[in-house]
Design an enzyme around this catalytic site. Sequence first.
Site, PDB file in Angstrom:
ATOM      1  N   SER A 256       0.759  -1.220  -0.082  1.00  0.00           N
ATOM      2  CA  SER A 256      -0.036   0.064  -0.096  1.00  0.00           C
ATOM      3  C   SER A 256       0.976   1.357   0.110  1.00  0.00           C
ATOM      4  O   SER A 256       2.013   1.187  -0.008  1.00  0.00           O
ATOM      5  CB  SER A 256      -0.626   0.063   1.359  1.00  0.00           C
ATOM      6  N   LYS A 257       0.181   2.287  -0.033  1.00  0.00           N
ATOM      7  CA  LYS A 257       0.935   3.687  -0.209  1.00  0.00           C
ATOM      8  C   LYS A 257       1.800   3.794   0.912  1.00  0.00           C
ATOM      9  O   LYS A 257       2.984   4.095   0.992  1.00  0.00           O
ATOM     10  CB  LYS A 257       0.170   4.737  -0.548  1.00  0.00           C
TER      11      LYS A 257
END
Length: 488
Positions: A256-257
């Site tokens: 994920s970011k």
Amino acid sequence: MSENRIRVRFAPSPTGYLHVGGARTALFNYLFAKKTGGTFILRIEDTDRTRFQEDSLKEIFDSLKWMGIEWTEGPEKGGDFGPYIQSERLDIYKEYAQILWDRGQVYPCFCTPERLEKMRKEKELRKEQHGGYDRRCREISKEEAQKRIDAGEPYVLRLKAPLEGSISFVDGIRGEIETPVTMVDDTVLMKTDGYPTYHLASVVDDHLMEISHVLRGDEWIASTPRHILLYKAFGWQPPVIAHLPVILSPDGGKLSKRKGAASVMDYKRAGYLPEALLNFLSLLGWNPGDDREIMSVDDIIEAFDMNRISAKPSVFDEDKLTWMNGQYMEHYDSAKLLADVEPMWAEKGLPVADFSAGYKEHVVSLFRVRCKKVTEFGENGGYFFKDPEDYDAKQAGKQFTTAVKPAFDKIVEKADGVADWNRAALEGLFHGIADELGMSAGKINPAVRLAVTGVGGGPDLFDMLELLGKDCVKRRVAAASAWIEKNV
Ligand code: GLU
């Protein structure tokens, strides 16, 4: 439109940068279109105005362009064709919402954000997974609804979802997926701001753009039953919908970011080559059916087959990406690499403008076998442009001895006698000097390397000496001899 009916799209929302997961989705669609001679469309899904970020558009275009992923259809824009942009198609979504309204398949919902939030919290407390909106406004009569609309009360439009049974579709990768209707509430299709939601805009566009296959990230699986209901409401045939496998970070969590999933442009800045990143991403959830790993984009297109996309999670192993990048660097076009490397040298204050392109390309070709990333050139190649200002202290302690000084002096003395300054002649010269002084080449060579570069490692010594040229080598070796005189 071509005879071929394969039509795919990449539909990013411009809410930030294009991260590698999004790039993998774009790539798989692109590969599928290329393989089948189909059409690849870029569609910007910007109907969520609260999350819209202007610079994100440029970032998406730049990232796709850098990777060589080009769309092949779009509305005319100044002689060229741009991507489809949903905010420029609002009338179309209104028209289709009206069709559902006229058929009584949607209803206006006047519930306030506060009420919806309260409801959500209560459900959470009861630990209920299913459902969402409690359908209170579904019961409001048409007449009353019209009155409230006329009075200017804000509302959204919701689709009347079935209250019993289940919704099923055949995922192009995972097979049949069945969802009980209790998991799907009445989807909002139009928002109070007059913009459609992702669900409405995406289904209408996929239909109007005659998309044959939707390949998207697994995070959209939960939305697909809503889309299936919409296709049903319109009486349309849905495309093949397939969800690509999740990408995990090496520690097992979802990439994920927040977990360091970088953007495509971050990888560019970190010194990765587009071909290597493309190759690496192509293997996240797909394989060519044999053990090939390093493959050109043409090879990948040739081998690409939807049937070999796996449903199993794939792991984003950055070490493997770095290894692959190194493999690409070894055979990469020097002139192309130079275009990226030269600004890095210039930024470090190296006088690159004083050197010919041929010289600089040669530097690149000596270095690229040793670098795994383009950025490593910038960190290491300074001595090709400037005499060393000092010497690595540990190395100097080992290499710069009084025993090696006579060899340095002989090199300076005999260099002028070398007619053809090339690696064969230099090897001969060094051998001769070693014999004359009764020393081993193993003592002289690393000391000369340190003298000309100031550091321990680097490209092949003789290739390097040949490129640096006679004057430069003489000057630097003489300086090292003086250094020994003074310091040892
Ligand atoms: N706009 C969605 C996204 O940002 C597209 C999902 C889809 O491909 O349907 O990923």
